[in-house]
Design a protein around this motif. Structure first.
Motif, PDB file in Angstrom:
ATOM      1  N   ASP A   1      88.411 -36.905   1.654  1.00 20.00           N
ATOM      2  CA  ASP A   1      88.906 -37.111   0.293  1.00 20.00           C
ATOM      3  C   ASP A   1      88.027 -38.108  -0.462  1.00 20.00           C
ATOM      4  O   ASP A   1      87.683 -37.894  -1.628  1.00 20.00           O
ATOM      5  CB  ASP A   1      90.346 -37.614   0.337  1.00 20.00           C
ATOM      6  CG  ASP A   1      90.922 -37.852  -1.042  1.00 20.00           C
ATOM      7  OD1 ASP A   1      90.828 -36.944  -1.893  1.00 20.00           O
ATOM      8  OD2 ASP A   1      91.462 -38.945  -1.286  1.00 20.00           O
TER       9      ASP A   1
ATOM     10  N   ALA B   1      90.761 -36.879   7.205  1.00 15.83           N
ATOM     11  CA  ALA B   1      91.231 -36.371   5.914  1.00 15.83           C
ATOM     12  C   ALA B   1      90.981 -37.398   4.808  1.00 15.83           C
ATOM     13  O   ALA B   1      90.570 -37.042   3.693  1.00 15.83           O
ATOM     14  CB  ALA B   1      92.713 -36.024   5.994  1.00 15.83           C
TER      15      ALA B   1
ATOM     16  N   GLU C   1      84.698 -36.441  -1.343  1.00 18.96           N
ATOM     17  CA  GLU C   1      84.863 -35.456  -2.419  1.00 18.96           C
ATOM     18  C   GLU C   1      85.019 -36.162  -3.763  1.00 18.96           C
ATOM     19  O   GLU C   1      84.401 -35.784  -4.760  1.00 18.96           O
ATOM     20  CB  GLU C   1      86.081 -34.575  -2.136  1.00 18.96           C
ATOM     21  CG  GLU C   1      85.877 -33.570  -1.020  1.00 18.96           C
ATOM     22  CD  GLU C   1      84.859 -32.503  -1.385  1.00 18.96           C
ATOM     23  OE1 GLU C   1      84.822 -32.096  -2.564  1.00 18.96           O
ATOM     24  OE2 GLU C   1      84.093 -32.087  -0.502  1.00 18.96           O
ATOM     25  N   ARG C   2      85.848 -37.199  -3.792  1.00 15.21           N
ATOM     26  CA  ARG C   2      86.083 -37.916  -5.037  1.00 15.21           C
ATOM     27  C   ARG C   2      84.851 -38.712  -5.478  1.00 15.21           C
ATOM     28  O   ARG C   2      84.637 -38.927  -6.671  1.00 15.21           O
ATOM     29  CB  ARG C   2      87.288 -38.847  -4.871  1.00 15.21           C
ATOM     30  CG  ARG C   2      88.602 -38.085  -4.761  1.00 15.21           C
ATOM     31  CD  ARG C   2      89.731 -38.954  -4.268  1.00 15.21           C
ATOM     32  NE  ARG C   2      90.007 -40.066  -5.182  1.00 15.21           N
ATOM     33  CZ  ARG C   2      90.933 -40.997  -4.942  1.00 15.21           C
ATOM     34  NH1 ARG C   2      91.651 -40.941  -3.834  1.00 15.21           N
ATOM     35  NH2 ARG C   2      91.128 -41.966  -5.817  1.00 15.21           N
TER      36      ARG C   2
END
Length: 485
Positions: free
Chosen positions: A429, A425, A432-433
């Motif tokens: 994240d 996870a 994605e960021r």
């Protein structure tokens, strides 16, 4: 008998970790250092002009703030002496085993111990901390004929101080952070200097100057003055994160400053055109210098932008021309995305870290790796910065690791192992960021793996990282109690 904690590396991460463990009452600590002295990158990089590009007031531990830096940006010898000072003052120097390189570490699940092999023998540890950093393995370019050169040649981080450069023809390959410090110094004494540039860097002015005696005295004696200076510089640099991580168009403001700086220092329009990068500012590391561009305008300096074809015994061949040289300096950076290599690290069920990281390095918060219990990384994946001090990030990580060590002790645990779903996870994240950051704006940089993943940098604010690492969350880990053995 197994040691409580073994730390690999004695740079800022290793020394800071050892000090904090000692202050927390963990005294059975060993620091393994492959070299004959501490300091990490500040021990290795002794090239002419070596200095930090982070202001000196941000470049010290919070527990040992240094108020008597000689300059606004600290030079390498002072940084190295500061680390020696910390090791002596906090009595961790005797914890370091110099000349001891780790070759392999394997987790023995039955015994809940890390079995560590070194060039000086074997030892065991309940907790293993890697403080190797990201910039410790030199990258030498795969240029044809590199070994054929007849004269001295060396990487910038392995500077040959026995090779004099005065009156000689010197070739420098690379235009990164080391090169812009080296070139102005070499240009002062070399008969000829040829700088081989593959891509131009963004270089902005470095507002460096010596601290006057009265300034150092005031910083030392006036209550709160040093803390105020440190906080002001931190806040100023932290605001720059907006352009790196969220709104890359804001980098246009800095780019205008870059162009003004270039125009003021390079009058020749032809040379100036060759020094303008072909990618968005911030995609690669932004460099600071007040004397790099003036050095390139000297009559004994030539910028070569033709691709290098090969190295010959006489020099470097590019575009059909051989540039003769007496000495070649490779300022070509480091193998930054390989992290713990070339050590072999094996976790539960004998799984090797290289296998776990075959698609790119992953670690929850850049610190813990699923399947590798009681292993903690300092300056691991997703923890490098483009805008602020790495010392701030390291202290966040050190506090987190210390929290894990305390949890092991206080809860009577054999080991803790971050859950795979938690790590996954976090990695998702990060990726994605990362898409909104300037680092994925289309250039190739040392932040990237060979397949184009940015795995080095933190895509956020440093205060957000500190909050995320304030204390380990027990729900993130699997654990085994000592009574289960």
């Amino acid at each position: 008998m197994a040691h409580s904690v073994v730390i690999i590396g004695s740079g800022f991460g290793g020394i800071g970790m050892a000090v904090r463990l000692r202050q927390a009452g963990v005294h059975d600590v060993v620091v393994l250092e492959k070299a004959d002295g501490l300091g990490g990158t500040w021990r290795d990089n002794t090239y002419p002009g070596a200095a930090c590009d982070v202001p000196s007031h941000l470049y010290s531990f919070s527990f040992e703030r240094k108020t008597d830096w000689s300059r606004r940006f600290p030079p390498q010898p002072e940084i190295l002496e500061y680390l020696w000072h910390c090791a002596r003052k906090y009595r961790v120097l005797d914890k370091i085993r110099f000349g001891t390189e780790v070759t392999e570490a394997r987790f023995d699940e039955a015994a809940a111990l890390w079995r560590i092999s070194t060039t000086a023998g074997e030892l065991d540890a309940r907790v293993l901390v890697s403080a190797c950093g990201q910039l410790n393995r030199p990258e030498l370019p795969p240029i044809e004929g590199r070994e054929s050169f007849a004269g001295p040649s060396f990487h910038s981080s392995r500077w040959d101080h026995g090779t004099g450069l005065r009156g000689r023809r010197v070739a420098v390959v690379g235009t990164g952070a080391s090169a812009i410090q080296i070139v102005p110094e070499i240009a002062k004494e070399a008969a000829e200097l040829r700088l081989f540039q593959r891509s131009a860097p963004y270089v902005i002015d470095k507002p460096d100057k010596p601290y006057r005696a009265w300034e150092r005295a005031a910083l030392k004696t006036v209550p709160g003055l040093y803390a105020l200076s440190r906080a002001r510089v931190y806040a100023l640099f932290e605001t720059r994160a907006l352009g790196f991580i969220k709104y890359p168009k804001l980098m246009g403001l800095m780019e205008r400053g870059f162009r003004r700086h270039l125009e003021e220092q390079v009058a020749d329009p032809g040379l100036r055109a060759e020094l303008v990068p072909g990618y968005r500012m911030g995609c690669k590391r932004i460099l600071l210098s007040g004397d790099y561009y003036p050095a390139l305008t000297r009559p004994n300096v030539e910028l070569v932008t033709d691709p290098i074809e090969r190295v010959t015994p006489a020099g470097i061949r590019a575009a059909g021309r051989t540039h003769e040289a007496d000495v070649i300096v490779y300022a070509t950076g480091f193998r930054s995305t390989e992290f713990l290599s070339p050590m072999k690290i094996a976790g539960r069920d004998g799984r090797e870290l290289n296998e776990a990281w075959r698609d790119g390095a992953q670690a929850h918060l850049g610190i813990t790796v699923s399947g590798f219990p009681n292993l903690f990384l300092l300056y691991g994946p997703y923890t490098n910065l483009g805008h602020n001090s790495i010392i701030y990030m390291l202290e966040s990580q050190i506090r987190y690791v210390l929290g894990c060590v305390r949890a092991l002790r206080d809860a009577g645990l054999d080991w803790i192992d971050v859950r795979a779903e938690v790590q996954d996870a976090f990695t998702l994240d990060m990726r994605e960021r990362m898409r909104t950051t300037v680092w994925e704006a289309g250039c190739q940089s040392w932040y990237m793996t060979a397949d184009g993943k940015v795995v080095n940098n933190w895509p956020g604010y440093t205060f957000a990282y500190r909050n995320a690492t304030r204390r380990p969350d027990p729900r993130d880990f699997r654990a085994r109690r000592a009574t289960a053995r």
